[in-house]
Scaffold this motif. Structure first.
Motif, PDB file in Angstrom:
ATOM      1  N   LYS A  80      23.972 -33.712   7.394  1.00  0.00           N
ATOM      2  CA  LYS A  80      23.718 -34.016   8.815  1.00  0.00           C
ATOM      3  C   LYS A  80      24.735 -33.304   9.705  1.00  0.00           C
ATOM      4  O   LYS A  80      24.392 -32.658  10.695  1.00  0.00           O
ATOM      5  CB  LYS A  80      23.851 -35.528   9.054  1.00  0.00           C
ATOM      6  CG  LYS A  80      22.586 -36.290   8.902  1.00  0.00           C
ATOM      7  CD  LYS A  80      22.395 -37.241  10.130  1.00  0.00           C
ATOM      8  CE  LYS A  80      20.973 -37.765  10.201  1.00  0.00           C
ATOM      9  NZ  LYS A  80      20.695 -38.695   9.076  1.00  0.00           N
ATOM     10  N   LEU A  81      25.998 -33.438   9.303  1.00  0.00           N
ATOM     11  CA  LEU A  81      27.081 -32.808  10.070  1.00  0.00           C
ATOM     12  C   LEU A  81      26.873 -31.292  10.085  1.00  0.00           C
ATOM     13  O   LEU A  81      27.021 -30.639  11.129  1.00  0.00           O
ATOM     14  CB  LEU A  81      28.431 -33.156   9.420  1.00  0.00           C
ATOM     15  CG  LEU A  81      29.631 -32.391   9.966  1.00  0.00           C
ATOM     16  CD1 LEU A  81      29.921 -32.816  11.409  1.00  0.00           C
ATOM     17  CD2 LEU A  81      30.875 -32.625   9.104  1.00  0.00           C
ATOM     18  N   MET A  82      26.500 -30.740   8.947  1.00  0.00           N
ATOM     19  CA  MET A  82      26.299 -29.294   8.879  1.00  0.00           C
ATOM     20  C   MET A  82      25.193 -28.865   9.830  1.00  0.00           C
ATOM     21  O   MET A  82      25.284 -27.835  10.500  1.00  0.00           O
ATOM     22  CB  MET A  82      25.977 -28.907   7.426  1.00  0.00           C
ATOM     23  CG  MET A  82      26.280 -27.489   7.080  1.00  0.00           C
ATOM     24  SD  MET A  82      27.929 -26.949   7.580  1.00  0.00           S
ATOM     25  CE  MET A  82      28.933 -27.720   6.325  1.00  0.00           C
ATOM     26  N   GLY A  83      24.136 -29.686   9.889  1.00  0.00           N
ATOM     27  CA  GLY A  83      23.035 -29.394  10.810  1.00  0.00           C
ATOM     28  C   GLY A  83      23.538 -29.347  12.250  1.00  0.00           C
ATOM     29  O   GLY A  83      23.194 -28.451  13.028  1.00  0.00           O
ATOM     30  N   VAL A  84      24.386 -30.318  12.606  1.00  0.00           N
ATOM     31  CA  VAL A  84      24.927 -30.368  13.970  1.00  0.00           C
ATOM     32  C   VAL A  84      25.800 -29.142  14.239  1.00  0.00           C
ATOM     33  O   VAL A  84      25.734 -28.530  15.315  1.00  0.00           O
ATOM     34  CB  VAL A  84      25.741 -31.671  14.181  1.00  0.00           C
ATOM     35  CG1 VAL A  84      26.474 -31.657  15.509  1.00  0.00           C
ATOM     36  CG2 VAL A  84      24.830 -32.880  14.075  1.00  0.00           C
ATOM     37  N   LEU A  85      26.593 -28.785  13.250  1.00  0.00           N
ATOM     38  CA  LEU A  85      27.471 -27.617  13.432  1.00  0.00           C
ATOM     39  C   LEU A  85      26.632 -26.354  13.655  1.00  0.00           C
ATOM     40  O   LEU A  85      26.908 -25.545  14.550  1.00  0.00           O
ATOM     41  CB  LEU A  85      28.391 -27.434  12.216  1.00  0.00           C
ATOM     42  CG  LEU A  85      29.488 -28.491  12.031  1.00  0.00           C
ATOM     43  CD1 LEU A  85      30.243 -28.266  10.726  1.00  0.00           C
ATOM     44  CD2 LEU A  85      30.465 -28.484  13.199  1.00  0.00           C
TER      45      LEU A  85
END
Ligand code: PFF
Length: 455
Positions: A427-432
């Motif tokens: 999820k965090l990677m998607g946001v980044l």
């Protein structure tokens, strides 16, 4: 350690070795220390590390996911994902950038060959002062014939490998040589750290002085993170396209990033204590590493052997990087234009040589290129900044924008996890990828344009 890792490595051999070979090169050992030195040390290093984590790793994953899904070169990849659009031009920018970087990188790589020769003939075995080392370096870079011949020799070696395709032999060699490089670097770091006055170097490298941060320091740190990881021009798209479908792609990508960053920091730990010890200024510029290293070899037991091993490994590390640069360009002409691999490698290698000549003449060989356009900055450094910082940053911005907003994070994640290995922190990677990367890189680029702090 090597034995424990071997099984894992050979499972993913092709990718990890090729990608680590591409990432680890002069960017780590030549560019990182001198750029850190020019940009004030600790604060730059902190920014660089932040950019590796927040921008570098997401861009690695974005590029790899495109490569794995399309199994194509950068132009072909965008054509496959969005036919009849402008996106393939982004791949075209990558191909052009590969060419632009290769045309100056091969000059520096040629210099490492000369240092290897010097090592073999015993120039670097004994004690050497900074002044003596500077004289050797200036003689080398100021000699037009020598510089041009060495560039030609290095490009020749690159073409020889690329025309055959990146062979199993090179992969196997990299497997032994990269860990060996790591061992030599650790040895040099220990020597450097024990030099008188060396601690000041470590303080300079790691103690951030935030007043030193300017637009151009931020830009340099971003450019360095991308350049060092071979990002923003589709090299990882190309390499991701060869990755076995059953293997854990995201883990391999992160291992490469970690290995690459470790080597850069290690290079810093070697160079900074040494330069403080021998009295070279940290902001001495692109010659920094070439001048400082020979002053350490003499004080090591078996100094000459150390020098030979180091310059041999550095030349090979540079070669595995130039291979990836030429490979991106060749893959495009082979896949999209129907050229034979052999012809593409020779013709593009020759063209690159012609474009490299001004850079080879820009360190004293020709006044016009040494002080390019009256800027006080040489032609090689211009190219290093235009292609290595700006073009890669623009590429990284557009690639993450593409994955985040056009192709979509779910498609990228599906590609990364297609072997069944879940990406931790997906999820965090998607946001980044979707927000942080394009916005942050965009802000940096706009800030530079507004403040005109280009260099
Ligand atoms: N990453 C390489 C280095 O650090 O020396 C340079 C490089 C290779 C940059 C391939 C970009 C690239 F596509």
């Amino acid at each position: 350690m090597a034995t424990a890792n071997r099984g894992q490595w050979s499972g993913k051999t092709g990718f990890i070795l090729a990608a680590a070979g591409s990432a680890i090169g002069l960017g780590n050992i030549w560019r990182f220390p001198y750029t850190a030195g020019e940009n004030g040390g600790g604060a730059f290093v902190l920014l660089y590390l932040a950019f590796v984590l927040l921008i570098g790793i997401p861009v690695v994953l974005a590029e790899l996911s495109i490569g794995r899904t399309t199994e194509k070169n950068p132009v072909g990849a965008f054509k496959a994902l969005v036919p009849n659009s402008l996106w393939p031009y982004l791949g075209g920018l990558g191909v052009l950038t590969g060419f632009g970087i290769l045309a100056f990188y091969s000059v520096l790589a040629g210099w490492t060959l000369s240092y290897l020769y010097g090592g073999i003939t015993g120039v670097y075995g004994g004690a050497m002062t900074a002044a003596e080392s500077t004289a050797i370096f200036e003689h080398l870079i100021g000699d037009p014939t020598l510089s041009i011949s060495l560039t030609a020799a290095f490009l020749f070696l690159t073409v020889i490998v690329v025309r055959k395709g990146v062979s199993g032999g090179i992969e196997k060699a990299t497997k032994i040589l990269m860990p060996l490089l790591l061992i030599i670097l650790v040895g040099l770091a220990i020597r450097s750290l024990t030099l008188p006055g060396g601690v000041d170097g470590l303080v300079y490298l790691f103690k951030p002085d935030f007043t030193k941060i300017t637009g151009s320091v931020i830009m340099s740190a971003l450019g360095q993170a991308l350049f060092s990881l071979s990002l923003g021009m589709g090299a990882m798209i190309t390499y991701g396209s060869y990755f076995p479908k059953t293997e854990n792609l995201h883990q391999a990508g992160m291992m490469v990033a970690a290995f690459d960053t470790t080597i850069a920091i290690l290079a810093g730990i070697i160079i900074f204590p040494a330069l403080f010890s021998v009295g070279v200024a940290p902001d001495a510029g692109p010659g920094l590493v070439f001048v400082v290293l020979p002053t350490i070899f003499g004080s090591l037991p078996g100094g000459q052997l150390f020098a030979i091993a180091f310059y041999a490994l550095l030349s090979i590390a540079a070669l595995t990087s130039t291979i990836s640069l030429l490979e991106v360009v060749v893959a495009y002409f082979v896949d999209e234009k129907g050229w034979s691999r052999n012809n593409a490698a020779w013709i593009l290698g020759a063209l690159c040589f012609v474009l490299a000549v001004p850079s080879a003449l820009s360190s004293g060989g020709s006044e016009m290129f040494t002080n390019f356009l009256g800027s006080g900055v040489d032609f090689l450094s211009w190219n290093n900044i235009i292609w290595g910082n700006y073009s890669l940053s623009l590429g990284a911005l557009l690639i993450t924008f593409f994955v985040g907003w056009k192709w979509g994070i779910p498609a990228a994640m599906e590609s990364l996890e297609s072997s069944g290995h879940k990406l931790p922190g997906a999820k965090l990677m998607g946001v980044l990828i979707k927000f942080v990367c394009p916005i942050a890189v965009g802000i940096v680029l706009i800030y530079i344009i507004v403040t005109q702090q280009y260099f």
